[in-house]
Scaffold this active site. Structure first.
Site, short mmCIF file in Angstrom:
data_model
loop_
_atom_site.label_atom_id
_atom_site.label_comp_id
_atom_site.label_asym_id
_atom_site.label_seq_id
_atom_site.Cartn_x
_atom_site.Cartn_y
_atom_site.Cartn_z
N LYS A 49 0.99 -1.03 -0.22
CA LYS A 49 0.24 -0.12 -0.11
C LYS A 49 0.71 1.46 -0.39
O LYS A 49 2.18 1.23 0.12
CB LYS A 49 -0.61 0.36 1.33
CG LYS A 49 -2.15 0.98 1.08
CD LYS A 49 -2.46 0.44 2.68
CE LYS A 49 -3.88 1.63 3.07
NZ LYS A 49 -4.13 0.93 3.91
N SER A 123 -9.69 1.22 3.46
CA SER A 123 -8.48 2.49 2.53
C SER A 123 -7.81 0.93 1.90
O SER A 123 -6.66 2.29 0.46
CB SER A 123 -8.10 3.63 3.83
OG SER A 123 -6.75 2.42 4.51
N SER A 147 -9.72 -1.44 7.66
CA SER A 147 -8.83 -1.08 6.17
C SER A 147 -8.75 -2.52 5.66
O SER A 147 -8.37 -2.46 4.91
CB SER A 147 -7.75 0.22 6.29
OG SER A 147 -8.37 1.15 7.06
#
Length: 575
Positions: A49, A123, A147
């Site tokens: 990420k 997220s 997330s």
């Protein structure tokens, strides 16, 4: 310096294959960064990420104005490279990891891997997408409020949210540093657990790192799972039906549901955004935000700006309230071994999310926000495909340190679903023995009478963690008797000469060896444990009766088993 492709902002994904893939990545390396040869993760490909540092590659946190280029890898990236995994690039996310839906990024919303009209969850949206579609074997996300779980549940993959501090967060752009976790996405629990084992390591340079003794025992064969007293699906009837199917599946694995008071968990979850705790999100990027708030997209800008309005005393008050809620919540663990919740209670289209970004995002976190705040471990695993073809996942939650124990149950649940791997259409491989989980020595015993499932003494087995393996028959060398004067009624099984007996119905139960002695101690004379010959030539420990006790007993061999005898005893007499 590492060679990489430039990060190009992607527009909203219109083409499912091309647009979605572009939106999932922020930086795709021109050549994968190879891991160490021969490590435990050798041959596995991964992504990170883009709020996790990779040396010489910009870290944007999905905010181009924030971008910086680190000189060293985040500690977790380094550990995975050292373990042999190869890194392919950096993935898209809700800006500053602030969201659970995957649409809050200037690089474009990341669509769902099953239907591009729907959200991917966030997220860690890009990480989930590239795993679900088979572009990499696993990916790193982060998890502050869900997330690392919501995108897993919405994309038919596994998401491990470790106990806080097990994986170093050094080199990760904080969202709320005291509760942040690096999370792991994979298509199977086995791969995710292998990555978790490689990623764990105490880091003295991470202020929130800790070293814990992890639970290595699997849950007992008969376990209790908590179900919230209040369940909300926000009108998504397909999600509600999918959760009901999940309850039945967990029961089939040996679980017994226990209703728990969800109010302290719900109240703790509300503190994340509705109290001074939101100031921690502002503090994480304060130096950048105070000078460049116009570079931050809405609604992320509004959420971060909230944190400016709270004072130190407000923050202390919120922490004290959270601590009190944690004390209340601790009481639920006296009655359950694990907590079951929907990973996400509803699934929304991208258009609907963008039209109502705050309320619908909050709905997605209904069953996730409290987990890090209360210091629990969690794993999201695929449960089913809904009638509309969208994935539905469940989350298993346990106390701090239960990470691998949750993974063991999660693997059993996942493999019982028969689902394909992510969005690839490929079948699940066989389950694997998970790292850290010590095998429990067991013994199998054949029961013939009052210990059969549903019979009066069956609890002596289940309270020792025994599980039913199969219903079968003895070899045709036994006779069955009803012993006189026993309460509850008990059978006597005796082996006889070849040709003089019959096959008798039995059940085979497996229990932890540690509990076998206490079980045998409960068996009264004239019964005892010996070796039974089963149909097909197998043998197993089982109940036998001393021959002297059979004088005056009723021979019930012709009925074929104890259930048939008890049914005959309780049948109404003919008129």
């Amino acid at each position: 310096m590492m060679v990489h492709e430039d990060a190009v902002p992607a527009g909203p994904a219109g083409n499912f294959l091309e647009g979605a893939a572009a939106a999932a990545w922020i930086t795709r390396l021109a050549a994968p960064l190879a891991g160490a040869a021969g490590g435990p993760l050798a041959g596995l490909q991964f992504a990170a990420k883009d709020n996790i540092d990779v040396a010489d590659v910009p870290t944007t946190a999905a905010c181009p104005a924030f971008a910086r280029t680190p000189a060293v890898h985040a500690q977790v990236v380094q550990r995975l490279l050292d373990a042999g995994a190869a890194l392919h690039g950096k993935t898209n996310l809700d800006q500053f990891a602030c969201g659970l839906n995957g649409t809050r990024s200037p690089y474009g919303p990341v669509p769902n891997s099953f239907d591009a009209r729907y959200v991917s969850g966030g997220s860690s949206s890009g990480s989930a997408y590239v795993v679900a579609t088979g572009q990499v074997d696993f990916a790193l996300g982060t998890d502050t409020a869900g997330s690392g779980r919501v995108p897993a549940g919405l994309n038919n993959i596994v998401g491990i949210k470790p106990t806080r501090g097990l994986i170093s967060a050094r080199g990760v752009v904080p969202a709320a540093q005291s509760v942040d976790c690096v999370s792991i996405f994979a298509r199977t629990v086995a791969v995710a657990a292998r990555v978790l084992q490689a990623a764990i390591g105490f880091d003295p340079e991470d202020p929130f790192a800790r070293s814990l003794e992890l639970e290595t025992r699997p849950l007992p064969a008969q376990f209790r799972f908590g179900v919230p007293s209040r369940l909300r699906f926000f009108g998504d009837t397909q999600a509600e039906a999918a959760f009901e199917r999940s309850l039945a599946q967990l029961r089939a694995l040996g679980g017994s549901p226990v209703e728990i008071d969800y109010s302290p968990l719900s109240e703790a979850a509300a503190l994340l955004y509705d109290s001074a705790l939101v100031a921690e999100r502002y503090a994480a990027v304060r130096d950048f935000f105070d000078g460049h708030d116009s570079e931050v997209i809405e609604p992320v800008r509004g959420i971060l700006a909230q944190g400016r309005g709270y004072g130190a005393a407000d923050f202390v008050d919120a922490r004290v309230k959270l601590q009190a809620l944690g004390q209340r919540a601790a009481a639920i663990w006296a009655d359950i071994d694990v907590l079951l919740v929907p990973t996400a209670p509803a699934h929304y289209t991208i258009a609907a999310m963008q039209a109502d970004p705050v309320a619908l995002n909050r709905n997605l976190g209904e069953y996730t926000n409290f987990v890090n705040l209360l210091d629990y471990a969690a794993i999201s695993v695929p449960a089913c495909l809904r009638e509309d073809g969208l994935p539905f996942g469940i989350t298993l939650i346990g106390r701090a340190g239960s990470d691998f124990q949750l993974a063991e149950l999660g693997q059993r649940f996942h493999h019982a679903t028969g689902l394909a791997l992510g969005a690839t259409g490929q079948p699940l491989p066989p389950p694997e023995t998970l790292p850290q989980i010590a095998p429990v020595p067991t013994v199998r015993v054949a029961v013939v009478g009052a210990h059969l499932s549903g019979m009066p003494l069956n609890g002596q087995l289940t309270e020792r963690g025994a599980r039913l393996v199969e219903a079968t028959h003895t070899a045709a060398d036994y006779r069955l008797y009803a012993l006189p004067g026993t309460v509850p009624p008990k059978p006597g099984l005796a082996r006889v000469a070849p040709g003089e007996g019959a096959a008798i119905a039995v059940e085979i139960w497996e229990m932890p060896l540690a509990h076998y002695g206490s079980f045998v101690a409960l068996i009264p004379a004239p019964l005892g444990i010996g070796t039974l010959a089963l149909a097909g030539g197998r043998s197993v420990q089982g109940f036998l009766c001393e021959s002297l006790a059979l004088d005056g007993a009723d021979d019930i061999t012709s009925l074929g088993g104890w259930r048939a005898y008890m049914a005959q005893r309780t049948a109404p007499a003919p008129a």
